[in-house]
Design a protein around this motif. Structure first.
Motif, PDB file in Angstrom:
ATOM      1  N   VAL A 140       0.839  -1.201   0.000  1.00  0.00           N
ATOM      2  CA  VAL A 140       0.000   0.000   0.000  1.00  0.00           C
ATOM      3  C   VAL A 140       0.874   1.251   0.000  1.00  0.00           C
ATOM      4  O   VAL A 140       0.548   2.256  -0.639  1.00  0.00           O
ATOM      5  CB  VAL A 140      -0.950  -0.013   1.209  1.00  0.00           C
ATOM      6  N   ILE A 141       1.995   1.214   0.712  1.00  0.00           N
ATOM      7  CA  ILE A 141       2.946   2.331   0.633  1.00  0.00           C
ATOM      8  C   ILE A 141       3.422   2.490  -0.807  1.00  0.00           C
ATOM      9  O   ILE A 141       3.515   3.610  -1.334  1.00  0.00           O
ATOM     10  CB  ILE A 141       4.144   2.082   1.575  1.00  0.00           C
ATOM     11  N   ALA A 142       3.688   1.331  -1.449  1.00  0.00           N
ATOM     12  CA  ALA A 142       4.147   1.363  -2.842  1.00  0.00           C
ATOM     13  C   ALA A 142       3.109   1.993  -3.755  1.00  0.00           C
ATOM     14  O   ALA A 142       3.446   2.747  -4.683  1.00  0.00           O
ATOM     15  CB  ALA A 142       4.468  -0.054  -3.307  1.00  0.00           C
ATOM     16  N   LEU A 143       1.840   1.725  -3.507  1.00  0.00           N
ATOM     17  CA  LEU A 143       0.773   2.318  -4.319  1.00  0.00           C
ATOM     18  C   LEU A 143       0.799   3.844  -4.246  1.00  0.00           C
ATOM     19  O   LEU A 143       0.462   4.520  -5.223  1.00  0.00           O
ATOM     20  CB  LEU A 143      -0.587   1.815  -3.832  1.00  0.00           C
ATOM     21  N   LEU A 199      13.552   7.469  -3.419  1.00  0.00           N
ATOM     22  CA  LEU A 199      12.609   8.335  -2.715  1.00  0.00           C
ATOM     23  C   LEU A 199      13.343   9.196  -1.691  1.00  0.00           C
ATOM     24  O   LEU A 199      14.429   8.846  -1.229  1.00  0.00           O
ATOM     25  CB  LEU A 199      11.551   7.497  -1.989  1.00  0.00           C
ATOM     26  N   THR A 200      12.718  10.310  -1.334  1.00  0.00           N
ATOM     27  CA  THR A 200      13.195  11.099  -0.203  1.00  0.00           C
ATOM     28  C   THR A 200      12.470  10.614   1.054  1.00  0.00           C
ATOM     29  O   THR A 200      11.449   9.916   0.971  1.00  0.00           O
ATOM     30  CB  THR A 200      12.900  12.587  -0.413  1.00  0.00           C
ATOM     31  N   VAL A 201      12.981  11.004   2.203  1.00  0.00           N
ATOM     32  CA  VAL A 201      12.335  10.625   3.463  1.00  0.00           C
ATOM     33  C   VAL A 201      10.910  11.173   3.509  1.00  0.00           C
ATOM     34  O   VAL A 201       9.971  10.502   3.943  1.00  0.00           O
ATOM     35  CB  VAL A 201      13.163  11.131   4.662  1.00  0.00           C
ATOM     36  N   ARG A 202      10.755  12.421   3.047  1.00  0.00           N
ATOM     37  CA  ARG A 202       9.425  13.051   3.048  1.00  0.00           C
ATOM     38  C   ARG A 202       8.452  12.265   2.173  1.00  0.00           C
ATOM     39  O   ARG A 202       7.308  12.008   2.565  1.00  0.00           O
ATOM     40  CB  ARG A 202       9.544  14.500   2.570  1.00  0.00           C
ATOM     41  N   GLU A 203       8.891  11.882   0.977  1.00  0.00           N
ATOM     42  CA  GLU A 203       8.028  11.119   0.063  1.00  0.00           C
ATOM     43  C   GLU A 203       7.656   9.767   0.664  1.00  0.00           C
ATOM     44  O   GLU A 203       6.511   9.290   0.525  1.00  0.00           O
ATOM     45  CB  GLU A 203       8.750  10.929  -1.280  1.00  0.00           C
ATOM     46  N   LEU A 204       8.597   9.123   1.342  1.00  0.00           N
ATOM     47  CA  LEU A 204       8.317   7.836   1.980  1.00  0.00           C
ATOM     48  C   LEU A 204       7.271   7.991   3.073  1.00  0.00           C
ATOM     49  O   LEU A 204       6.292   7.222   3.130  1.00  0.00           O
ATOM     50  CB  LEU A 204       9.608   7.261   2.568  1.00  0.00           C
ATOM     51  N   LEU A 205       7.439   8.974   3.944  1.00  0.00           N
ATOM     52  CA  LEU A 205       6.512   9.151   5.064  1.00  0.00           C
ATOM     53  C   LEU A 205       5.118   9.534   4.581  1.00  0.00           C
ATOM     54  O   LEU A 205       4.107   9.083   5.141  1.00  0.00           O
ATOM     55  CB  LEU A 205       7.064  10.196   6.025  1.00  0.00           C
ATOM     56  N   CYS A 220       1.620   7.279   5.293  1.00  0.00           N
ATOM     57  CA  CYS A 220       0.541   7.787   6.147  1.00  0.00           C
ATOM     58  C   CYS A 220      -0.819   7.107   5.907  1.00  0.00           C
ATOM     59  O   CYS A 220      -1.497   6.733   6.874  1.00  0.00           O
ATOM     60  CB  CYS A 220       0.411   9.304   5.971  1.00  0.00           C
ATOM     61  N   PRO A 221      -1.278   6.936   4.646  1.00  0.00           N
ATOM     62  CA  PRO A 221      -2.609   6.353   4.450  1.00  0.00           C
ATOM     63  C   PRO A 221      -2.770   4.959   5.067  1.00  0.00           C
ATOM     64  O   PRO A 221      -3.760   4.698   5.753  1.00  0.00           O
ATOM     65  CB  PRO A 221      -2.742   6.308   2.918  1.00  0.00           C
ATOM     66  N   ILE A 222      -1.801   4.070   4.846  1.00  0.00           N
ATOM     67  CA  ILE A 222      -1.965   2.715   5.360  1.00  0.00           C
ATOM     68  C   ILE A 222      -1.857   2.688   6.881  1.00  0.00           C
ATOM     69  O   ILE A 222      -2.540   1.912   7.559  1.00  0.00           O
ATOM     70  CB  ILE A 222      -0.946   1.738   4.714  1.00  0.00           C
ATOM     71  N   ILE A 223      -1.005   3.561   7.462  1.00  0.00           N
ATOM     72  CA  ILE A 223      -0.909   3.617   8.924  1.00  0.00           C
ATOM     73  C   ILE A 223      -2.249   4.030   9.526  1.00  0.00           C
ATOM     74  O   ILE A 223      -2.726   3.433  10.501  1.00  0.00           O
ATOM     75  CB  ILE A 223       0.213   4.591   9.348  1.00  0.00           C
ATOM     76  N   LEU A 224      -2.910   5.034   8.917  1.00  0.00           N
ATOM     77  CA  LEU A 224      -4.218   5.473   9.401  1.00  0.00           C
ATOM     78  C   LEU A 224      -5.270   4.374   9.242  1.00  0.00           C
ATOM     79  O   LEU A 224      -6.062   4.128  10.161  1.00  0.00           O
ATOM     80  CB  LEU A 224      -4.654   6.742   8.649  1.00  0.00           C
ATOM     81  N   ASP A 232      -3.426  -7.128  16.247  1.00  0.00           N
ATOM     82  CA  ASP A 232      -2.593  -8.127  15.578  1.00  0.00           C
ATOM     83  C   ASP A 232      -1.133  -7.748  15.740  1.00  0.00           C
ATOM     84  O   ASP A 232      -0.753  -6.579  15.555  1.00  0.00           O
ATOM     85  CB  ASP A 232      -2.944  -8.204  14.087  1.00  0.00           C
ATOM     86  N   TYR A 233      -0.337  -8.722  16.060  1.00  0.00           N
ATOM     87  CA  TYR A 233       1.074  -8.444  16.373  1.00  0.00           C
ATOM     88  C   TYR A 233       1.861  -7.909  15.176  1.00  0.00           C
ATOM     89  O   TYR A 233       2.862  -7.218  15.344  1.00  0.00           O
ATOM     90  CB  TYR A 233       1.739  -9.707  16.919  1.00  0.00           C
ATOM     91  N   TRP A 234       1.399  -8.228  13.959  1.00  0.00           N
ATOM     92  CA  TRP A 234       2.174  -7.813  12.798  1.00  0.00           C
ATOM     93  C   TRP A 234       2.266  -6.296  12.645  1.00  0.00           C
ATOM     94  O   TRP A 234       3.198  -5.785  12.013  1.00  0.00           O
ATOM     95  CB  TRP A 234       1.627  -8.441  11.517  1.00  0.00           C
ATOM     96  N   ILE A 235       1.333  -5.572  13.235  1.00  0.00           N
ATOM     97  CA  ILE A 235       1.371  -4.112  13.064  1.00  0.00           C
ATOM     98  C   ILE A 235       2.564  -3.494  13.791  1.00  0.00           C
ATOM     99  O   ILE A 235       2.933  -2.356  13.508  1.00  0.00           O
ATOM    100  CB  ILE A 235       0.054  -3.440  13.511  1.00  0.00           C
ATOM    101  N   LEU A 236       3.191  -4.249  14.722  1.00  0.00           N
ATOM    102  CA  LEU A 236       4.399  -3.735  15.379  1.00  0.00           C
ATOM    103  C   LEU A 236       5.543  -3.564  14.376  1.00  0.00           C
ATOM    104  O   LEU A 236       6.480  -2.793  14.620  1.00  0.00           O
ATOM    105  CB  LEU A 236       4.833  -4.685  16.498  1.00  0.00           C
ATOM    106  N   TYR A 237       5.449  -4.296  13.264  1.00  0.00           N
ATOM    107  CA  TYR A 237       6.501  -4.188  12.250  1.00  0.00           C
ATOM    108  C   TYR A 237       6.384  -2.903  11.439  1.00  0.00           C
ATOM    109  O   TYR A 237       7.353  -2.500  10.780  1.00  0.00           O
ATOM    110  CB  TYR A 237       6.437  -5.383  11.281  1.00  0.00           C
ATOM    111  N   ILE A 238       5.212  -2.251  11.446  1.00  0.00           N
ATOM    112  CA  ILE A 238       5.054  -1.048  10.618  1.00  0.00           C
ATOM    113  C   ILE A 238       6.041   0.045  11.020  1.00  0.00           C
ATOM    114  O   ILE A 238       6.818   0.521  10.173  1.00  0.00           O
ATOM    115  CB  ILE A 238       3.593  -0.542  10.657  1.00  0.00           C
TER     116      ILE A 238
END
Length: 847
Positions: free
Chosen positions: A298-301, A367-373, A377-381, A394-400
């Motif tokens: 989703v970040i890639a999208l 990518l720049t750091v700004r572009e990555l963050l 943002c959308p998938i984190i929200l 779910d424990y997997w979200i700790l990897y985000i």
């Protein structure tokens, strides 16, 4: 090249073992089976065991043990009969049996783990090479293979419908073949991928046709700069490869299509809403039932800067389309042949997101750091909101945050070491996601070995059935077992039964049950028929000698001979009027002259029913006009019955003189629920109770007239749960069983026996003239040889098989060959020859 393939295969096997290590541990430590408690135990295990036993014995493709009988190879081509992965499983099982001496059921359960690991490895290898072909470097390609082969949809498919995850091998294989054709002009892999797909399963071939077809259109509309073929050449050669591939694999495909055409999937009116019902099951980002997409995809999208790369843009566009498609049931309906929507197609989304995530990591340094963050943002929200709404962690979200932080460090210090750590962390995230998926979503559908051996396959039940089988006079005798643990119990216990639960079987059987004999069944569902509703005439006509039940639901004529305790206490009842397995009927009745189910039973007992024949004048008076109708805690207006309390309904009262001559009453009626629509219900007539599915059940068949046969009584109570129903009373007939007793006395004098042989069936005659009736479903492809000479086979008794015999005939041999087999072999050989000629031409041009 071979060395690299072996290395990748070894890595694939290691990754598969890691993936399945938790399931292997759960089985060894707690007996938890990697087999779904629904279709897994009720269909997948018995079908595999059944096919393995029949393939091992090299029997004809038609067998009387497949439900009431039929072409099991064609009917099970939807499942395992044409699956190349299943053939590998069967070969491995044959080797396993040399070292392990457990029963074949236990051995097949063990093989599910072997097959899962093997299949996961094949998916991994196919995905790796497909990823490499589109330009992914080694480490991102390995990540793509991990994300795809470790996806939740693969895990779900393999334990629920294990044959279905075969398609996850064929999709990357087909994409690999298509890319090699477009970029290098080499068609072999595409031809073979299409061949194995269409041979393995026509339903999966339909999925692949849509997925690969759309991918091909995206590729040729805007070609890649490395493509060797022009657009016209690409279209021509791809179509040619597809046709040749179909020719090579046509036998399996035609078997599947034949079975589909011969099947009846009539359902209630289909209402497909525009949008999916919003629930956790449909959330592809968190807690989804079928697929949970790795957050990196989703970040890639959202990393639009990277859309300048051809394949990145291609898979991003495909992923957007697929994600939008997941919002409407119409896409699921399209993939399911424009019938009931199913989300089985989301394995294609798993494929596109795995490639996209790997491409993103490969180009991450741009990518720049700004572009990555901003992209993150959308998938984190979405994940945070989903977790809060579901109140599920779910424990997997700790990897985000961990992976995003590692990506930021990598952008500051882009070294290969950090890239490897990001790939490792993403793989571990996916592995953790699978465990969350198991415990949070799928855990209720897993059962232990103790449950399986108590309630599904009980060894005490096997012993009792084996004793009954050993006493049977020939190979056409049947046992009927009332046990809801699995409708396919005959396949588990190895006996001829009267039931089958399969998505596809001969529609004539449903016509026999629903229309011709109007047999009342518990489940008004597609894919199902079971038992004979305790009707003695049908039991004798279909050679049911014994009935095993834990309920008081047998024919009143059946006599209890034994009882035993397995999962419950079961009674073993014996048919007092068994007819010979096969018989020569000297009277022929016209089907058009028989107007109700009881008349049809009488005609089959007295002779044989055909399209043309004598009129059947059987005295079957209708007693309904003599009944007094009243209600009990219900209102009945027109054909609508409003039941005020559970157990309320209609009451039919008869004068004793009208009922006294009969043993049973046949009440023919049509009953269906109007409201509530979301609740299962029952129809009960005196001691007989039939369960029915709720109005909204997606595989529900239309309600039809059915016979509720009950012990003769002056009062008939027709009861329902509280609700509103459509009820139509058709007739009430009395049955004294004189016709059955006469048939029993007549045929007992010259009993004929039926014998199964490797290449067919045989019957030794005793000098009778007429129609030899074999109580097994007629199908095209059956051939009769009377004393060595071929003779026509025809459909008789609505469902059964008939052969006309003469007084001096001595033996009848019945053989079966699928009608499509001979021409299918010819087409396959032409396809193989065409492939060889094409490859030879390419070799000569290259040379």
């Amino acid at each position: 090249m071979l060395k690299r393939f072996m290395t990748i295969s070894a890595i694939a096997l290691l990754m598969s073992l890691i993936f399945y290590l938790p399931d292997l541990y759960r089985y060894v430590a707690n007996g938890v089976l990697y087999i779904g408690k629904g279709d897994g135990m009720k269909q997948m295990i018995p079908f595999q065991v059944y096919l393995y036993e029949h393939f091992k014995e090299s029997r004809t493709f038609y067998d009387v043990s497949f439900g009431l009988g039929g072409d099991y190879f064609t009917s099970l081509s939807y499942y395992y009969a044409t699956s190349l992965v299943s053939y590998i499983t069967f070969l491995l099982l044959a080797v396993y049996q040399l070292f392990n001496h457990a029963d074949v059921i236990t051995q097949m359960i063990h093989m599910q783990y072997v097959t899962a690991v093997l299949k996961c490895s094949l998916v991994f290898v196919a995905m790796y090479y497909a990823a490499k072909e589109i330009g992914l470097k080694n480490r991102p390609a390995l990540l793509a293979a991990i994300l795809y082969s470790w996806s939740t949809i693969f895990y779900y498919f393999t334990y629920t419908w294990s044959f279905f995850s075969d398609v996850m091998i064929y999709l990357p294989l087909s994409i690999l073949g298509l890319e090699r054709l477009l970029r290098k002009g080499r068609p072999f892999i595409l031809i073979m991928s299409i061949a194995v797909t269409v041979f393995s399963n026509f339903y999966l071939a339909y999925y692949e046709m849509i997925a690969v077809g759309i991918y091909f259109l995206l590729r040729v509309i805007r070609g890649h700069h490395d493509d060797r073929l022009t657009r016209p050449q690409a279209v021509l050669q791809t179509v040619a490869a597809a046709v040749i591939g179909f020719m090579v694999g046509n036998i399996g495909f035609i078997a599947g299509v034949t079975s589909f055409i011969n099947n009846d999937r009539t359902l209630e009116k289909l209402n497909v809403p525009l949008l999916i019902e919003w629930s956790s099951n449909n959330n592809i980002f968190y807690g989804g039932f079928h697929l949970v997409v790795i957050f990196v995809a989703v970040i890639a999208l959202c990393a639009f800067k990277l859309y300048r790369y051809y394949y990145y843009k291609l898979f991003a566009v495909a992923t957007w389309i697929l994600m939008l498609g997941s919002l409407t049931p119409f896409v699921g309906s399209m993939f399911n042949g424009f019938s009931m929507p199913q989300r089985r197609w989301v394995y294609i989304l798993a494929f596109s997101t795995a490639i996209l995530a790997a491409l993103f990591i490969q180009h991450l340094a741009e990518l720049t750091v700004r572009e990555l963050l901003l992209a993150a943002c959308p998938i984190i929200l979405v994940v945070l909101i989903s977790a809060l709404l579901l109140q599920q962690f779910d424990y997997w979200i700790l990897y985000i945050p961990l992976i995003v932080m590692m990506m930021v460090i990598y952008l500051k210090n882009p070294t290969g070491r950090w890239l490897s750590l990001i790939i490792l962390a993403t793989a571990l995230c996916q592995l953790t996601l699978i465990q969350d998926y198991h415990y949070g979503v799928q855990h209720p559908y897993f059962k232990t070995a103790d449950y399986f051996y108590a309630d599904v396959y009980n060894r005490k039940m096997q012993q009792e059935i084996d004793q009954l089988k050993n006493a049977q006079p020939d190979d056409m005798r049947r046992i009927s077992l009332n046990d809801d643990s699995s409708v396919n119990t005959p396949m588990y216990y190895g006996y001829n039964g009267t039931m089958l639960y399969s998505s596809i079987f001969d529609k004539k059987i449903l016509e026999f049950y629903e229309d011709d004999l109007q047999i009342a069944q518990d489940k008004q569902k597609n894919s199902y028929y079971a038992r004979l509703s305790g009707r003695e005439n049908l039991a004798s006509l279909l050679n049911v000698d014994h009935y095993i039940t834990a309920e008081p639901d047998a024919s009143p004529l059946f006599k209890q001979m034994d009882d035993f305790v397995a999962a419950k206490r079961y009674a073993v009842l014996k048919n007092p009027y068994p007819l010979p397995s096969v018989r020569v009927a000297d009277k022929t009745y016209a089907a058009s002259s028989l107007h109700n189910a009881l008349e049809r039973e009488y005609a089959m007992l007295a002779g044989v029913v055909k399209e043309e024949g004598a009129a059947g004048h059987f005295q079957v008076p209708d007693l309904l006009p003599y009944a007094k109708l009243s209600t009990d805690h219900a209102d009945y207006k027109g054909r609508t019955l409003d039941v005020k309390e559970d157990g309320g309904g209609l009451v039919l009262a008869f004068d004793r003189s009208k009922i006294q001559p009969y043993t049973e009453l046949y009440l023919t009626m049509k009953a269906d629920i109007i409201a509530p629509e979301d609740r299962d219900f029952y129809v009960q007539v005196n001691e007989k109770k039939v369960m029915k599915p709720k109005k909204k059940y997606k595989y529900r068949r239309r309600a039809k007239d059915a016979v509720m046969n009950v012990k003769a009584a002056e009062t008939i109570r027709i009861s329902f749960p509280k609700g509103t129903y459509h009820v139509e009373l058709r007739s009430v007939q009395g049955e004294d069983y004189q016709q059955l007793r006469q048939a029993y006395a007549k045929y007992q004098k010259k009993p004929l026996t039926f014998k199964k042989e490797k290449k067919g069936f045989s019957v030794d005659l005793q000098g009778d003239k007429g129609a030899l009736v074999l109580p097994m479903p007629y199908t095209t492809g059956l051939t009769a040889y009377v004393d060595g000479k071929e003779r026509p086979v025809e459909a008789v008794n609505y469902l059964m098989t008939g052969v006309d015999v003469k007084q001096h005939d001595k033996q009848v041999i019945i053989r079966y060959t699928p009608p499509y087999l001979k021409w299918g072999l010819v087409i396959m050989l032409i396809g193989l020859l065409s492939t060889a000629l094409w490859l030879q031409r390419i070799y000569q041009k290259t040379k």
